[in-house]
Design an enzyme around this catalytic site. Structure first.
Site, PDB file in Angstrom:
ATOM      1  N   ASN A 129      54.433  43.487  35.261  1.00  0.00           N
ATOM      2  CA  ASN A 129      53.839  44.537  34.427  1.00  0.00           C
ATOM      3  C   ASN A 129      54.799  45.725  34.439  1.00  0.00           C
ATOM      4  OD1 ASN A 129      52.370  46.514  33.199  1.00  0.00           O
ATOM      5  ND2 ASN A 129      50.698  46.552  34.701  1.00  0.00           N
ATOM      6  N   LYS A 189      54.603  48.337  32.720  1.00  0.00           N
ATOM      7  CA  LYS A 189      53.923  49.615  32.455  1.00  0.00           C
ATOM      8  C   LYS A 189      54.711  50.419  31.409  1.00  0.00           C
ATOM      9  CE  LYS A 189      51.797  49.220  36.937  1.00  0.00           C
ATOM     10  NZ  LYS A 189      51.167  49.845  38.093  1.00  0.00           N
ATOM     11  N   HIS A 198      43.279  46.659  33.293  1.00  0.00           N
ATOM     12  CA  HIS A 198      44.100  47.274  34.342  1.00  0.00           C
ATOM     13  C   HIS A 198      43.456  48.586  34.804  1.00  0.00           C
ATOM     14  CE1 HIS A 198      47.407  48.955  36.578  1.00  0.00           C
ATOM     15  NE2 HIS A 198      47.915  47.736  36.621  1.00  0.00           N
ATOM     16  N   GLU A 220      44.687  51.313  35.602  1.00  0.00           N
ATOM     17  CA  GLU A 220      45.236  52.531  34.987  1.00  0.00           C
ATOM     18  C   GLU A 220      44.571  52.794  33.639  1.00  0.00           C
ATOM     19  OE1 GLU A 220      49.361  51.451  35.394  1.00  0.00           O
ATOM     20  OE2 GLU A 220      49.219  51.784  37.559  1.00  0.00           O
ATOM     21  N   GLU A 228      43.625  43.606  42.070  1.00  0.00           N
ATOM     22  CA  GLU A 228      44.521  44.747  42.268  1.00  0.00           C
ATOM     23  C   GLU A 228      43.719  45.912  42.859  1.00  0.00           C
ATOM     24  OE1 GLU A 228      48.315  44.446  39.688  1.00  0.00           O
ATOM     25  OE2 GLU A 228      46.872  45.717  38.662  1.00  0.00           O
ATOM     26  N   GLY A 243      51.137  51.160  43.220  1.00  0.00           N
ATOM     27  CA  GLY A 243      52.149  52.211  43.130  1.00  0.00           C
ATOM     28  C   GLY A 243      52.212  53.104  44.347  1.00  0.00           C
ATOM     29  N   SER A 282      51.729  47.043  44.960  1.00  0.00           N
ATOM     30  CA  SER A 282      52.881  47.250  45.847  1.00  0.00           C
ATOM     31  C   SER A 282      53.494  45.953  46.362  1.00  0.00           C
ATOM     32  CB  SER A 282      52.508  48.186  47.007  1.00  0.00           C
ATOM     33  OG  SER A 282      52.169  49.471  46.507  1.00  0.00           O
TER      34      SER A 282
HETATM   35  P1  13P Z   1      52.846  48.254  41.705  1.00  0.00           P
HETATM   36  O1  13P Z   1      53.432  46.887  42.020  1.00  0.00           O
HETATM   37  O2  13P Z   1      53.850  49.223  41.204  1.00  0.00           O
HETATM   38  O3  13P Z   1      52.021  48.745  42.840  1.00  0.00           O
HETATM   39  O4  13P Z   1      51.830  48.031  40.490  1.00  0.00           O
HETATM   40  C1  13P Z   1      50.919  46.990  40.555  1.00  0.00           C
HETATM   41  C2  13P Z   1      50.260  46.854  39.243  1.00  0.00           C
HETATM   42  O5  13P Z   1      49.515  47.719  38.834  1.00  0.00           O
HETATM   43  C3  13P Z   1      50.556  45.676  38.439  1.00  0.00           C
HETATM   44  O6  13P Z   1      49.704  45.577  37.347  1.00  0.00           O
END
Ligand code: 13P
Length: 263
Positions: free
Chosen positions: A9, A11, A95, A97, A169, A175, A215
């Protein structure tokens, strides 16, 4: 044996000018028989990534990071499932976010999932609890609510046939550099399958891949793949780094071989 999946991903990173090269590099560094690889760039990079991968390695799939819950209409700035056809074959829905920043509800996410399936896009449904919810001992309940809200009323066999993947997740791990332990992630993967059973999905619950995300790096990925109930990773920050992706997919390849998927 369940499929082994590593999904990237990206992002809100990369541009149409550089995304294709990055996808090409990652594809070349992650050739592992039996591992399903998916790269999810921003919408505007889907075409560049698709063109690059068609040339470099057509086995790497392209996914979108979101899709609208309606087919068409007055929704400025949005992208519908039919628009993604030809540009992507997968899509992330739910997701955290987007739950956080766009106020997406489970009901809305369920509608997105339906649009994805109707358009022939494989959905990656993200679920996961916040830190306070985990500390209050409510992680499994929260994830159960996410699954119920998005999947209730949907035909299990058809959804499985449409390629549903669930990604656990935990929000506090995204993150932050603070990943879940393998044991905690595995317990949540088991909880996800228990929730699917309770939803009346017992016939397919054991066959739906459950990924861990939050992460994930080449250094900690082993702790997740060491758990038989975890079938892969949804990778954020590390997915922009070819060295990291090479390490993560190499470890996924070991699991694919152990599962007899490598041909
Ligand atoms: P990180 O690997 O940066 O923590 O993000 C995970 C994520 O949100 C994947 O969709």
């Amino acid at each position: 044996m369940r499929e082994v999946v590593v999904a990237a991903n990206w992002k809100m990173h990369t541009t149409p000018a550089d995304a294709g090269d990055l996808a090409r590099t990652i594809a070349a560094r992650t050739r592992e028989p039996g591992v399903t690889r998916v790269i999810c760039p921003p919408y505007v990079c889907l075409e560049a990534v698709g063109v690059a991968l068609a040339d470099a390695d057509p086995d790497v799939a392209v996914g979108a990071q979101n899709v609208h819950h309606e087919l068409a209409g007055a929704y400025t700035g949005e992208v519908s499932a039919p628009m993604l056809v030809g540009l992507a074959t997968w899509v992330i829905v739910g997701h955290s976010e987007r739950r956080r920043d766009a106020g997406e509800t489970d009901e809305l996410i369920g509608r997105k999932l339906g649009r994805a399936l109707d358009a022939g896009l494989r959905p990656i449904l993200c679920v996961g609890e916040q830190l306070e919810e985990r500390e209050a001992g409510r992680a499994a309940d929260v994830v159960d609510g996410h699954l119920r809200g998005a999947l209730e009323g949907r035909d299990p066999a058809a959804t499985h046939a449409g390629g549903l993947v669930v990604a656990y997740e935990p929000v506090w791990a995204i993150g932050t550099g603070r990943n879940a332990t393998g044991a905690d992630a595995a317990a949540m993967a088991d909880a996800i399958r228990t929730s699917l059973d309770a939803l009346g999905w017992a016939d397919v619950a054991g066959a739906i891949p459950v990924l861990y995300g939050g992460s994930v790096t080449s250094t900690n990925v082993d702790t997740f793949f060491a758990e038989p109930s975890i079938d892969g990773a949804l990778v954020g920050g590390a997915s922009l780094k070819p060295d990291e992706m090479a390490g993560i997919v190499a470890r996924a390849g070991m699991t694919a071989r152990a599962r007899g998927l490598a041909g």
